[in-house]
Structures are given as C-alpha cells and as structure tokens.
Design a protein around this motif. Structure first.
Motif, mmCIF file in Angstrom:
data_model
loop_
_atom_site.group_PDB
_atom_site.id
_atom_site.type_symbol
_atom_site.label_atom_id
_atom_site.label_comp_id
_atom_site.label_asym_id
_atom_site.label_seq_id
_atom_site.Cartn_x
_atom_site.Cartn_y
_atom_site.Cartn_z
ATOM 1 N N GLY A 54 0.791 -1.231 0.000
ATOM 2 C CA GLY A 54 0.000 0.000 0.000
ATOM 3 C C GLY A 54 0.814 1.268 0.000
ATOM 4 N N LYS A 55 1.900 1.323 0.793
ATOM 5 C CA LYS A 55 2.616 2.586 0.953
ATOM 6 C C LYS A 55 3.483 2.883 -0.264
ATOM 7 C CE LYS A 55 2.821 2.388 5.965
ATOM 8 N NZ LYS A 55 3.683 2.336 7.159
ATOM 9 N N VAL A 56 3.942 4.156 -0.320
ATOM 10 C CA VAL A 56 4.816 4.583 -1.409
ATOM 11 C C VAL A 56 6.160 4.969 -0.797
ATOM 12 C CG1 VAL A 56 5.124 6.227 -3.287
ATOM 13 C CG2 VAL A 56 2.835 5.406 -2.722
ATOM 14 N N PRO A 57 7.112 4.080 -0.786
ATOM 15 C CA PRO A 57 8.406 4.433 -0.184
ATOM 16 C C PRO A 57 9.193 5.357 -1.097
ATOM 17 C CG PRO A 57 8.493 2.242 -1.126
ATOM 18 C CD PRO A 57 7.090 2.702 -1.297
ATOM 19 N N GLU A 58 10.024 6.182 -0.472
ATOM 20 C CA GLU A 58 10.875 7.086 -1.245
ATOM 21 C C GLU A 58 12.255 6.452 -1.367
ATOM 22 O OE1 GLU A 58 11.202 11.004 0.300
ATOM 23 O OE2 GLU A 58 12.526 11.691 -1.307
ATOM 24 N N ILE A 59 12.763 6.490 -2.570
ATOM 25 C CA ILE A 59 14.065 5.872 -2.840
ATOM 26 C C ILE A 59 14.997 6.926 -3.418
ATOM 27 C CG2 ILE A 59 15.267 4.097 -4.199
ATOM 28 C CD1 ILE A 59 12.502 2.619 -4.188
ATOM 29 N N THR A 60 16.176 6.996 -2.848
ATOM 30 C CA THR A 60 17.196 7.913 -3.362
ATOM 31 C C THR A 60 18.440 7.104 -3.700
ATOM 32 O OG1 THR A 60 18.114 8.347 -1.183
ATOM 33 C CG2 THR A 60 16.285 9.746 -1.896
ATOM 34 N N SER A 61 19.478 7.799 -4.126
ATOM 35 C CA SER A 61 20.708 7.096 -4.491
ATOM 36 C C SER A 61 21.379 6.491 -3.263
ATOM 37 C CB SER A 61 21.667 8.048 -5.201
ATOM 38 O OG SER A 61 21.983 9.140 -4.354
ATOM 39 N N THR A 62 21.054 7.008 -2.080
ATOM 40 C CA THR A 62 21.707 6.500 -0.869
ATOM 41 C C THR A 62 20.830 5.493 -0.123
ATOM 42 O OG1 THR A 62 20.820 8.395 0.345
ATOM 43 C CG2 THR A 62 23.036 8.615 -0.570
ATOM 44 N N ASP A 113 18.846 -5.988 -6.629
ATOM 45 C CA ASP A 113 19.312 -4.911 -5.753
ATOM 46 C C ASP A 113 19.612 -3.698 -6.618
ATOM 47 O OD1 ASP A 113 20.866 -7.547 -4.135
ATOM 48 O OD2 ASP A 113 19.369 -6.259 -3.172
ATOM 49 N N LEU A 114 18.893 -2.629 -6.343
ATOM 50 C CA LEU A 114 19.085 -1.418 -7.135
ATOM 51 C C LEU A 114 20.194 -0.602 -6.482
ATOM 52 C CD1 LEU A 114 17.733 0.014 -9.586
ATOM 53 C CD2 LEU A 114 16.474 1.364 -7.930
ATOM 54 N N ALA A 115 21.389 -0.703 -7.044
ATOM 55 C CA ALA A 115 22.537 0.005 -6.457
ATOM 56 C C ALA A 115 22.536 1.460 -6.887
ATOM 57 C CB ALA A 115 23.824 -0.687 -6.899
ATOM 58 N N ARG A 116 23.488 2.201 -6.302
ATOM 59 C CA ARG A 116 23.549 3.632 -6.559
ATOM 60 C C ARG A 116 23.796 3.916 -8.035
ATOM 61 N NH1 ARG A 116 27.718 7.420 -3.283
ATOM 62 N NH2 ARG A 116 26.386 6.765 -1.561
ATOM 63 N N LYS A 117 24.694 3.157 -8.648
ATOM 64 C CA LYS A 117 25.036 3.457 -10.045
ATOM 65 C C LYS A 117 23.821 3.240 -10.955
ATOM 66 C CE LYS A 117 26.852 -1.089 -11.300
ATOM 67 N NZ LYS A 117 27.970 -1.830 -11.902
ATOM 68 N N HIS A 118 23.030 2.231 -10.650
ATOM 69 C CA HIS A 118 21.821 1.996 -11.460
ATOM 70 C C HIS A 118 20.815 3.113 -11.261
ATOM 71 C CE1 HIS A 118 23.308 -2.245 -10.743
ATOM 72 N NE2 HIS A 118 23.437 -2.076 -12.041
ATOM 73 N N PHE A 119 20.719 3.567 -10.008
ATOM 74 C CA PHE A 119 19.788 4.669 -9.738
ATOM 75 C C PHE A 119 20.211 5.918 -10.498
ATOM 76 C CE2 PHE A 119 16.582 6.697 -7.173
ATOM 77 C CZ PHE A 119 16.976 8.020 -7.153
ATOM 78 N N ARG A 120 21.494 6.222 -10.449
ATOM 79 C CA ARG A 120 21.975 7.437 -11.103
ATOM 80 C C ARG A 120 21.794 7.366 -12.609
ATOM 81 N NH1 ARG A 120 27.515 8.804 -7.791
ATOM 82 N NH2 ARG A 120 26.473 9.793 -6.014
ATOM 83 N N THR A 121 21.951 6.173 -13.165
ATOM 84 C CA THR A 121 21.862 6.040 -14.620
ATOM 85 C C THR A 121 20.417 6.106 -15.094
ATOM 86 O OG1 THR A 121 23.805 4.615 -14.552
ATOM 87 C CG2 THR A 121 22.481 4.582 -16.569
ATOM 88 N N HIS A 122 19.529 5.446 -14.366
ATOM 89 C CA HIS A 122 18.180 5.248 -14.908
ATOM 90 C C HIS A 122 17.112 6.129 -14.266
ATOM 91 C CE1 HIS A 122 19.455 1.811 -17.263
ATOM 92 N NE2 HIS A 122 20.126 1.381 -16.217
ATOM 93 N N PHE A 123 17.300 6.508 -12.998
ATOM 94 C CA PHE A 123 16.201 7.178 -12.308
ATOM 95 C C PHE A 123 16.519 8.609 -11.907
ATOM 96 C CE2 PHE A 123 13.757 3.497 -12.424
ATOM 97 C CZ PHE A 123 14.517 2.407 -12.058
ATOM 98 N N ALA A 124 17.779 8.916 -11.703
ATOM 99 C CA ALA A 124 18.123 10.296 -11.329
ATOM 100 C C ALA A 124 17.735 11.302 -12.410
ATOM 101 C CB ALA A 124 19.613 10.399 -10.995
ATOM 102 N N MET B 227 20.932 -7.528 -13.471
ATOM 103 C CA MET B 227 20.893 -6.063 -13.561
ATOM 104 C C MET B 227 21.125 -5.560 -14.983
ATOM 105 S SD MET B 227 19.795 -5.358 -10.750
ATOM 106 C CE MET B 227 19.721 -3.589 -10.837
ATOM 107 N N ASP B 228 21.105 -6.461 -15.975
ATOM 108 C CA ASP B 228 21.033 -5.985 -17.356
ATOM 109 C C ASP B 228 19.695 -5.290 -17.538
ATOM 110 O OD1 ASP B 228 22.724 -8.612 -19.302
ATOM 111 O OD2 ASP B 228 23.454 -6.879 -18.183
ATOM 112 N N THR B 229 19.675 -4.368 -18.467
ATOM 113 C CA THR B 229 18.400 -3.724 -18.795
ATOM 114 C C THR B 229 18.056 -4.119 -20.223
ATOM 115 O OG1 THR B 229 19.636 -1.760 -19.429
ATOM 116 C CG2 THR B 229 18.656 -1.768 -17.241
ATOM 117 N N PRO B 230 17.402 -5.246 -20.383
ATOM 118 C CA PRO B 230 17.117 -5.705 -21.738
ATOM 119 C C PRO B 230 16.112 -4.789 -22.408
ATOM 120 C CG PRO B 230 15.942 -7.041 -20.151
ATOM 121 C CD PRO B 230 16.803 -6.120 -19.362
ATOM 122 N N LEU B 231 16.135 -4.814 -23.698
ATOM 123 C CA LEU B 231 15.176 -4.018 -24.467
ATOM 124 C C LEU B 231 13.803 -4.628 -24.252
ATOM 125 C CD1 LEU B 231 14.903 -1.698 -26.475
ATOM 126 C CD2 LEU B 231 15.151 -3.363 -28.324
#
Lengths: 284, 472
Positions: A54-62, A113-124, B227-231
């Motif tokens: 139900g809840k909406v958690p907030e996710i940051t790079s840290t 596991d969504l690491a910092r680098k993935h967050f920065r690349t895709h979501f930041a 953690m690949d991001t496939p198309l």
C-alpha cells in the motif's frame, strides 16, 4: 460482419491471454526493502500475489531498493527456473519503462538490488512516481505480470527544475506558444491645459507688437499708390507661407516644390511692379 | 524454369487486378519490391495484391538481380521501394545503403522489413534513420501475450497491442479501449525517442522483451546477466516510421512475416488493417499536406504593397489541403501558426480557418489579422507547419518593413500647440512687418497747421510789443 470480427477478436484475445489467466507460474515469498546505507530498514513489505503493497516508499541514491521473490509452478507446485525474471519500473507520468534482470539466488529464487550506479543512470535523470512490477515468463509455463506497487524515486532537485530539464530535452512537433509583440508605450504628454496656456503666451508678443505699432502710428497708407499690385504681391507672399503650412499638413515635397515654382513667376512680376511703383512714390 | 514461377506470380497478381486504375499515391505509382527470390514473393501475394488493387505498378525483383537499379541518368526509376529481403547483404549489382538513402533524399519512399536474420545492410540502413536493430538471432518474445492456437504456444509470435497514438498514420480504431492485436514475429529495435522525425507506431507491451527464441537469453544463447536492462516494454520498437524533412517517408518493421499471407490472413488479427494503414502512409496515399497558395496584404486597402511600414495592419492567408481517399480535401486544424521573424520571431499567431465560399473546395483557408511590430528591417513571414505523421509545410516570404515617413508619425500633438502657435505667430509677424516696412506712410498736414498757428501768434505778439503809441 462486425459481430463476427469482434467475436473472433475476443477469441484471439482469450487465446493469447490464456497464458496469463491460466499461467502455471506464480510469484511467492516476495520481499521489498528500502535500506539506509548504515543497514537500517526504512521500508519493508511482503505482499502476497496478486495484492500490492500500500505505501509509497521514497528511494534515493543513498537508500537502495531490494526486491526478492521466488517463482513457483502451480502445476508442479514447486520452485522453477524461468526464462524471464524482470523487475519492471514504469514512470507514471511519461510511461517510460525500465526493466532489470533479477539475479538467480537459488532454484526458483531471484533477487534484484538497485545500487547507486543503477539509480543514477536510470532514475536520477527522470525522478517521480514509478509503478514497480514483476514480469516472469517461461517458454514452458507461460508468463505472468504482477504489479507490486508504487515507489517514489527522488534525486533531491525541486520538481519544477526537473520538469524544465525534462522539457528542454525533448523536441515536440506542435503548436508553439503565441508571441504578441509588445509595442512601445506612447510618449507621455503634458495636459492640454498647460499646452493651451503656453500657446496663448506665444501669441501675447504679437498682440503687444500690434499695440505698440498702433500707438506709434504705423500704417499701410502707401498701399494707395498701387493697391492692386501691392495687394497681389502681398497675397502671393502669403501664398508661399500657406504652401509651407500645406507641406507641413500633408503635401509631399516635390509637389510643394512644383507649386512653389508655379508661384515664383507671378510673384516676381507682381512684386516688380508693386515695389518699383512704391519706390517711385516715396519722396526723396 | 524461372519463367514459370514468374508467370505464376503474374497470374496470381493479375487475378487481383480490377480495371486499370489511376495512381492513388500523391507522389507516384511505381513500386519496386525486392524479395530474396522471385519464388519467395508467393508468401506476400495477399499484400502485393492489395497494392495492385490500390493502383500501384508493382515490379517484383530478386535482391540479387543485377539489373535492379534505383536511378537512371539521375532520375528515380521508382517512386517507392519495398525491401522484403532481410538477409540480403546487397541489392542489385552494387546497391548499397547509401544508394537507398539517396533514393529517399530524392523523394522516394521506402518500406524496410527485417527479421532475426537481418544483414549488416539493413542494420546500417536503419541506423541512418535512428533505428537500431537488436543483435542478429534475437527476437521479440512475449510469454504473456502471444499467439496460441490449437493447443500450442509460440512465444516468439507476439500479439502486440500497444500502438502509439499517431492519427496521421493509424486511425483511432487502433487506440482506445479495444486497440486490436497485431501478430508479429521478428526482431525488435531501439528507436531514438527524442528524434521528432522518427515515430514508433507499434511497440512492445510491458511483458515483451528481446531475447533468444529458445531460451530467452541474448543471441549468443546465454542467459541475461543480472541487472542488465534488456530491451523491453515501451522502449522496444516493432514498427517505426520516419518522415524526412523533404517529405519522403520510410517505415521499418522488424518482421517480414507481418506482411506474409500466413499472418495477414490469420482470423482475429488486425494485421491486414495495420499493414494497409502503414503502407498507405508510407506510399503517400494519406496524410499528405500541401500548400496551394498564400497571400498577404494591407487590411485597409486590400492591396499588397511593395513594402510595409511599422505598425501596419495586414492580413495573411494560406490555403492547405490534405490528400486521403484518392482526393485532396480541406485540411482542418486549429494549430496553423504564422510567424514574423527577423532573427527571432517577433510575432507568432494562430491562424483561424475561414469558411469556404464553395463547399466542394479542396482547400481550407487560414487567415490572420496581424499588426506588424514597431521594428523596421527585413522580415520573413513564415508558416512552418510540422506535425507528426503529416507532410511538412514550410512557406516563407521575405518582406521589408520600413520606418514611418516624416509625415506618418503622430501629428498635431496637444503638447506641440505652443510650437504650432509660435510658427503661425512668426508667419503673421513676418507678413505684418514686411507690409509695414514697405507701405508705411509718414504722417502729414495736421502737424504743419499747428505750427503755423503758433508762428502767427508769436508774430502778433512781437508786432504789439514794437508798435508806437498814437498822439492825442
């Protein structure tokens, strides 16, 4: 014909979607965690398929996100490996989707596991609300799409700045904002009463002049010697003044010069007569 | 032996012929279809038959046919080209991707169909238009939404139902709550989302991804790495279209089977309608815009001057038509904009459509009443109409806007009344002084009579003073 088409479409839809309704795959042991860098748990949920958290958690790079789950075959009632185990994130506003391949952590067990680098690349670059879902599929057992819930991806920038950045990156064909030229403001003028007062003041010297002349006895008695030519000469000189006024009002330059040329000869001739006779009539 | 299959194809196509029809495309009816072999053209009989019915002159050639050429003496030999040979490494004797790009630059339209076995030729050709095909051997796969018939599932035949809302390409029946389903078997591609010239019309759903047909991994038969991001999903393009700035059209499909008889004739699928709509768009049978005339003139006089003045009120009109259903029709829109530009736009105004005097007129007139800015210089009047899926209309006129004449500025200002008055005072004063100076007469006798009276009185007084008294 329409009924036939719709029924066949429905049949095809049923066929194609049968694999989801009658899917032999089911996600189990679902755990979603948001952790601090120190390891403290900020958010934890374990939804049961097909419910959402139900809840909406907030996710940051840290504060990395972790999703773990198992996949069970409903027919064999045991954990199975699948060909497709994605954790999908879909931006609520733009509809853009990003899927991550979950790592196999055992037989039928997966973890992402969504690491910092993935967050920065895709979501930041494009923060906001994201719908998170599991996409599982197998050539043998079909597939299932399970919507887990919604998370808030934050990069720390104000929302307005994020929107502006997003808008500046895209080129969209369409109507552009209208531009209405801002004309220069008309110059501010003093009130008409002030102008009239000064206009009257400009006339006063002329009136004074005529008054003084009257006292001095200035006259035009010499006109009697040659009234016609003198009046005509005066009239033509006055016509030149009128031509200057006409040029000011609206007559164009070359037209005015033409009229001046036309007036020149008679003015000269009449003036010659009038002034010579006036000179002759004056006592030595 | 080769003649018999060709003859068979001709008879099959000829069976679909009706009476000779005129071209229905706005840019021509000559179509070149390149297939792996002429025999393989049989699997596209239905698709090619629909093109014939629509009035196109189809030339089917094998990709390896050395006589295939796109240009002759600098002129295009065909108006449209359809590539249905995804594995071909070259076409004709030596036609490269560059030749096809030149064909498009010259106004030719292109429909490119690929497959999992696509060659580098197709990859390079697609890259020129922002389409990046996946690795050779990969396919679009969907374990949830796929073709399932007679108890067997084929996860590599995707039942795609996510259409991009581009009304100029696909009608509204492909959107909304019941979008229809297109059966797709082939390779996926990435598309440049930020390129406004490239538009995906059919993309994967959330459960669609690009992988190996057998195991779901990549084309090297390895499982995807964690953690690949496939198309997958919306970023996975299946059919994309491209409209060049010169109004040529290109479509990329990762599936040749989309056009095949087997999928087009599948009951319940929307393949026929989808392929028909996309091919109509690519072959310029619809959504073709043209400007048939434009004019501008002064609002007050109705005449077009040699130059305008700052602040002039003028009228700008433009006529637009759209081609569809074999004819030109008035183009109706509410976003046609006029711009007056001198380096930057000074005015941008949305034009209003005026009602035509003739109801059967094939053009729509858009009009705007514009007040020119109070800046003089060389301006460009422009209507730059670019909308996704429609042909581009770019109309420019260079006009001069001059500053006001000395007598066109605001005149007879209340603040200048003292100056006007002083000017008239000067004129009157000059005339009065001239008159007085020339014709002033000296005063006369009134002054002499008085002197004579005084002189007589003095003389009498003297005489009385000097006279002797009389004796007694």
């Amino acid at each position: 014909m329409r009924c036939f088409r719709s029924s066949t479409r429905m049949l095809l839809a049923i066929c194609t979607l049968a694999s989801s309704c009658l899917a032999a795959l089911q996600p189990t042991d679902i755990h979603i965690k948001v952790m601090e860098r120190t390891g403290d748990k900020l958010f934890s949920a374990s939804p049961q398929y097909p419910n959402t958290f139900g809840k909406v958690p907030e996710i940051t790079s840290t504060t990395p996100l972790s999703v773990s789950f198992s996949v069970k075959s409903t027919t064999a009632n045991e954990a199975v490996a699948v060909d497709q185990a994605f954790v999908n994130f879909r931006h609520k506003e733009t509809g853009d989707e990003t899927a991550f391949v979950a790592k196999r952590a055992g037989v039928g067990a997966y973890r992402m596991d969504l690491a910092r680098k993935h967050f920065r690349t895709h979501f930041a670059p494009s923060p906001g609300l994201y719908d998170i879902s599991l996409v599982l599929g197998s050539f043998a057992d079909g597939g299932v799409h399970y919507a887990l819930g919604t998370v808030q991806m934050s990069n720390g920038k104000p929302q307005q700045q994020q929107q502006q950045q997003r808008m500046s990156d895209t080129v969209v064909f369409g109507a552009r904002p209208e531009i209405h030229h801002r004309f220069a403001e008309p110059q501010r003028m003093p009130s008409a009463a002030v102008s009239l007062v000064f206009a009257v003041l400009c006339v006063v010297p002329l009136v004074v002049l005529f008054g003084v002349w009257a006292r001095l006895g200035v006259n035009v008695g010499g006109l009697g010697a040659e009234p016609v030519a003198s009046a005509a000469f005066l009239g033509l000189v006055g016509a030149y003044m009128a031509l200057a006024v006409a040029y000011w009002v609206g007559v164009k330059l070359f037209s005015a010069l033409t009229y001046a040329l036309v007036l020149a000869l008679p003015t000269y001739a009449v003036g010659q007569v009038a002034l010579s006779r006036r000179a002759a009539s004056k006592p030595c | 032996m080769r003649l018999l299959p060709s003859l068979g194809i001709c008879l099959a196509l000829g069976g679909a012929w009706l009476k000779a029809v005129e071209a229905k495309s706005a840019t021509g009816d000559r179509v070149l279809v390149l297939v792996p072999t002429t025999e393989s053209a049989k699997q596209y009989t239905y698709f090619l038959g629909t093109l014939e019915t629509r009035g196109f002159d189809i030339s089917v050639r094998a990709a390896s046919n050395s006589s295939v050429a796109l240009h002759l003496d600098g002129e295009r030999l065909y108006d449209h080209a359809i590539l249905l040979s995804p594995a071909a490494k070259k076409f004709g004797s030596d036609l490269t991707a560059h030749n096809f790009i030149r064909f498009v630059d010259d106004g030719g339209n292109l429909l490119v169909a690929a497959s999992s076995e696509l060659s580098d030729f197709h990859r390079k050709l697609g890259a020129q238009f922002g389409v990046e095909f996946e690795k050779r051997g990969s396919r679009a796969i969907d374990h949830v939404s796929h073709l399932s018939e007679n108890g067997s599932d084929d996860h590599s035949v995707v039942a795609a139902h996510r259409f991009f809302g581009v009304p100029a390409v696909l009608p509204s029946t492909f959107g909304g709550n019941n979008p229809g389903t297109v059966l797709y078997k082939g390779i996926a591609h990435k598309y440049e989302a930020k390129n406004p010239l490239l538009v995906p019309v059919l993309v994967g759903s959330t459960t669609t991804y690009s992988g190996n047909a057998a195991t779901g991994g990549d084309s090297d038969n390895k499982a995807l790495s964690p953690m690949d991001t496939p198309l997958s999903g919306k970023a996975l393009g299946l059919v994309s279209v491209f409209q060049t700035r010169s109004n040529a059209r290109v479509a990329f499909s990762g599936s040749t089977e989309l056009f095949s008889d087997s999928l087009m004739k599948k009951h319940g699928s929307s393949n026929t309608q989808f392929v028909t709509e996309v091919s109509k768009w690519v072959l310029q049978e619809k959504s073709v815009l043209r400007e048939t005339g434009h004019r501008h003139h002064l609002l007050s006089t109705g005449e077009k001057p040699e130059y305008y003045r700052i602040g002039n009120e003028m009228v700008y009109e433009i006529d637009l038509s759209v081609y569809r259903d074999d004819a030109w029709h008035p183009y109706v829109a509410n976003d046609v904009q006029f711009e007056a530009i001198m380096l930057d736009p000074y005015v941008r105004l949305t034009l209003n459509r005026t009602l035509p005097t003739d109801s059967k007129s094939p053009l729509a007139t858009y009009r705007g009443d514009i007040k020119l800015p109070d800046r003089y210089g060389t301006f460009t009047f422009r209507v730059n109409y670019k909308r996704t899926g429609y042909s581009n209309v770019d109309v420019k006129d260079t006009v001069a806007i001059w500053p006001l004449r000395h007598d066109e500025y605001p005149r007879f200002l209340t603040a200048a009344y003292p100056y006007y008055t002083s000017s008239f005072v000067m004129i009157i004063g000059f005339l009065a002084l001239s008159t007085a100076w020339l014709w002033n007469a000296e005063p006369k006798a009134k002054t002499n009579v008085k002197d004579e009276g005084k002189t007589k009185t003095k003389t009498k007084t003297k005489q009385s003073a000097t006279s002797k008294p009389k004796p007694n």
